[in-house]
Design an enzyme around this catalytic site. Structure first.
Site, PDB file in Angstrom:
ATOM      1  CG  ASP A   1      -8.065   6.580  -6.984  1.00 13.24           C
ATOM      2  OD1 ASP A   1      -8.912   7.479  -6.768  1.00 13.24           O
ATOM      3  OD2 ASP A   1      -8.210   5.734  -7.894  1.00 13.24           O
TER       4      ASP A   1
ATOM      5  CB  ALA B   1     -14.785   5.824 -17.342  1.00  7.69           C
TER       6      ALA B   1
ATOM      7  CB  CYS C   1      -5.699   2.994  15.555  1.00 13.21           C
ATOM      8  SG  CYS C   1      -5.092   2.150  17.042  1.00 13.21           S
TER       9      CYS C   1
ATOM     10  CG  HIS D   1     -13.748  -1.348  -1.085  1.00  9.28           C
ATOM     11  ND1 HIS D   1     -13.710  -1.908  -2.344  1.00  9.28           N
ATOM     12  CD2 HIS D   1     -14.828  -1.915  -0.472  1.00  9.28           C
ATOM     13  CE1 HIS D   1     -14.694  -2.773  -2.484  1.00  9.28           C
ATOM     14  NE2 HIS D   1     -15.404  -2.787  -1.373  1.00  9.28           N
TER      15      HIS D   1
ATOM     16  CB  CYS E   1      -2.992   5.058  17.512  1.00  8.19           C
ATOM     17  SG  CYS E   1      -4.591   5.878  17.605  1.00  8.19           S
TER      18      CYS E   1
ATOM     19  CE1 TYR F   1      -3.932  -1.921  -0.374  1.00  6.81           C
ATOM     20  CE2 TYR F   1      -2.898  -3.354   1.256  1.00  6.81           C
ATOM     21  CZ  TYR F   1      -3.867  -3.133   0.293  1.00  6.81           C
ATOM     22  OH  TYR F   1      -4.757  -4.129  -0.024  1.00  6.81           O
TER      23      TYR F   1
END
Ligand code: OAD
Length: 232
Positions: free
Chosen positions: A94, A219, A117, A109, A136, A56
């Site tokens: 994104d 699109a 956390c 999502h 955190c 990620y």
């Protein structure tokens, strides 16, 4: 069909494809050559946090080099000018919808630019890389993880989404393969409550048969055309 007032729009990876963000399925997709179970499940995070965080981190870093495309911009224009209710629900993690200007937006999502956390559930904005062990700011536990809804976890804001679907006059799905529930079932919920349904995708999705109308193509072309129709 009665006059359209309430609109719910669902987007998937296809809406960001022309911006240069990889989709998940199909040739060149993120899941090609990558086992979903290795990077997108709670078990993967527990087994190999460094691998999951790095996956990620790389995608978060990539956001700096991509920009909203005509589809994001057209949806933001619709949001700004549509006189009725409108909710844009994206499966994308994104930030291109918000950078395009969309305001009424749910990231069901999760978001690359957010950390979650695992101890207390606090979510905070996160721009940089996120190695395992970051603390955190609320509870202090070293348990910050990517704020991504993994397979087996509950997507965000489902109550608000279900409410909007129940009141929708029109449900529109853009650039999603229809492979992942609950998003893949939104068209059935909207239909059940009497909404008209439209799909715009490069090729027919797994749920194509549920839509009253399917428009096939990129699109970046189809969405601006549709927004012009809506605002005419
Ligand atoms: P997919 O990669 O499964 O599907 C993308 C869809 O977009 C495909 O149907 C493509 O044909 C279509 N597409 C590609 N380029 C397009 C373009 N330029 N214009 C229009 N359509 C285009 O992505 P999603 O359906 O978004 O979840 O995947 C759903 C979820 O699966 C993701 O949110 C992700 C993944 O596992 C999580 O990571 C939690």
């Amino acid at each position: 069909m009665a006059a359209i007032r309430n609109v719910v729009i669902l987007t998937g990876a296809g809406v960001s494809a022309e911006s240069g963000v990889a989709t998940f399925r199909g040739p060149g997709g993120l899941w090609e050559g990558q086992r979903v179970e290795d990077v997108c499940t709670p078990q993967a995070l527990a087994r190999d946090p460094a691998l999951v965080h790095r996956f990620y981190d790389e995608r978060r870093a990539k956001l700096a080099s991509v920009a909203p495309n005509p589809a994001h911009l057209a949806l933001a224009r619709l949001d700004a000018e549509w006189p009725g209710e409108l909710l844009l629900v994206t499966q994308n993690v994104d930030d291109l919808h918000e950078r395009g200007g969309s305001m009424r937006l749910i990231h069901m999502h999760g978001e690359l630019k957010s950390a979650l956390c695992a101890g207390c559930g606090h979510r905070e904005a996160w721009e940089e890389s996120l190695p395992p062990g970051c603390e955190c700011t609320v509870c202090g536990a070293p348990l910050l993880r990517p704020d991504i809804v993994f397979f087996g976890e509950m997507p965000y804001r489902m109550e608000a989404i279900e409410r909007a679907l129940a009141e929708a006059d029109l449900f529109v799905s853009i650039g999603t393969s229809g492979a992942v529930y609950p998003a893949a079932g939104f068209v059935q919920t909207a239909r059940y409550h009497g909404a008209d349904t439209l799909e715009m995708n490069l090729d027919p999705s797994q749920g194509s048969g549920w839509f009253a109308e399917s428009r096939l193509g990129p699109a970046g072309v189809l969405v601006p055309e549709w927004v012009e129709e809506m605002l005419a």
